[in-house]
Design a protein around this motif. Structure first.
Motif, short mmCIF file in Angstrom:
data_model
loop_
_atom_site.label_atom_id
_atom_site.label_comp_id
_atom_site.label_asym_id
_atom_site.label_seq_id
_atom_site.Cartn_x
_atom_site.Cartn_y
_atom_site.Cartn_z
N PRO A 75 -39.39 16.72 -22.24
CA PRO A 75 -39.01 15.31 -22.23
C PRO A 75 -38.38 14.87 -23.55
N PHE A 76 -37.55 13.83 -23.44
CA PHE A 76 -36.89 13.24 -24.59
C PHE A 76 -37.17 11.74 -24.63
N THR A 77 -37.16 11.20 -25.83
CA THR A 77 -37.16 9.76 -26.03
C THR A 77 -35.82 9.43 -26.67
N VAL A 78 -35.04 8.58 -26.01
CA VAL A 78 -33.72 8.22 -26.51
C VAL A 78 -33.72 6.76 -26.91
N PHE A 79 -33.34 6.50 -28.16
CA PHE A 79 -33.11 5.14 -28.64
C PHE A 79 -31.62 4.89 -28.42
N VAL A 119 -42.09 9.17 -25.70
CA VAL A 119 -42.79 8.19 -26.54
C VAL A 119 -42.59 6.81 -25.93
N MET A 120 -43.64 6.27 -25.34
CA MET A 120 -43.58 4.95 -24.71
C MET A 120 -43.76 3.86 -25.77
N VAL A 125 -45.51 1.58 -31.35
CA VAL A 125 -46.12 0.60 -32.25
C VAL A 125 -47.22 1.20 -33.11
N ASN A 126 -47.63 2.42 -32.82
CA ASN A 126 -48.70 3.07 -33.60
C ASN A 126 -48.20 4.12 -34.58
N VAL A 127 -46.89 4.23 -34.76
CA VAL A 127 -46.34 5.22 -35.70
C VAL A 127 -45.46 4.52 -36.72
N ASN A 163 -36.77 12.96 -17.09
CA ASN A 163 -36.94 13.87 -18.23
C ASN A 163 -37.22 13.12 -19.54
N GLY A 164 -37.79 11.93 -19.44
CA GLY A 164 -38.14 11.21 -20.65
C GLY A 164 -38.09 9.70 -20.48
N VAL A 165 -37.73 9.03 -21.58
CA VAL A 165 -37.72 7.56 -21.59
C VAL A 165 -36.60 7.07 -22.50
N ILE A 166 -36.04 5.91 -22.15
CA ILE A 166 -35.01 5.27 -22.95
C ILE A 166 -35.57 3.96 -23.49
N HIS A 167 -35.31 3.71 -24.78
CA HIS A 167 -35.55 2.41 -25.39
C HIS A 167 -34.19 1.92 -25.87
N VAL A 168 -33.82 0.70 -25.53
CA VAL A 168 -32.50 0.16 -25.87
C VAL A 168 -32.55 -0.46 -27.27
#
Length: 175
Positions: A75-79, A119-120, A125-127, A163-168
């Motif tokens: 999985p990937f986290t994409v900003f 990373v949700m 908010v915890n890092v 395959n992960g999550v996107i944060h805009v």
């Protein structure tokens, strides 16, 4: 928990328009499938292609040759910077980066927007930092209801993909 709910509500403002409330794609039938409990069927690339406001990011991912990577298992986290975020770059910067001879530089910038793993928002908010795919650290700050990733404000969170999550985000991150 109250802070996370407030944070999520604040981030929902001024984000790109999506038809599907769960994943962001434009297919209204797909939103009904989510409501029925069916699994989301779009990877990160397909989600960005389907959503409004990411055409510049999609073009950059294609120019850098990262489509297959971001369609991979993750999985990937994409900003993900919006089209308006790319417009904030100095005049001529984007056009220069999209040239074949600048592919390595473009790849470095785009992989600075990707963190390995899923990373949700509740995790963000915890890092205070995260290592990106290009190996550099990305600072994370929570200031009241605002989450900053580098110099970019997170404006929408938790767009889940296969395959992960996107944060805009509202700005392009430069390593």
């Amino acid at each position: 928990m109250k802070m996370l709910l407030t944070l999520a509500a604040a981030m929902a403002v001024a984000a790109p328009t999506f038809a599907c409330d769960t994943c962001g794609c434009k297919d209204a039938k797909h939103d009904k499938a989510h409501t029925a409990g069916e699994a989301h069927q779009h990877d990160i690339v397909d989600t960005a292609v389907e959503a409004e406001g990411f055409s510049t990011l999609v073009a950059a991912v294609k120019a850098a040759g990262l489509v297959e990577t971001l369609k991979g298992d993750g999985p990937f986290t994409v900003f993900a910077p919006t089209d308006k975020a790319f417009e904030k770059l100095p005049s001529g910067t984007l056009q220069s980066l999209l040239k074949p001879e600048n592919k390595d530089k473009l790849t470095s910038i785009l992989t600075y927007h990707v963190v390995p793993g899923k990373v949700m928002a509740s995790d963000v908010v915890n890092v205070d930092s995260a290592e990106t795919v290009n190996g550099k650290q990305l600072d994370v700050k929570v200031q009241g209801d605002t989450v900053m990733v580098g110099d970019a404000k997170v404006v929408k969170t938790d767009i889940e993909c296969t395959n992960g999550v996107i944060h805009v985000i509202d700005s392009v991150l430069l390593p």
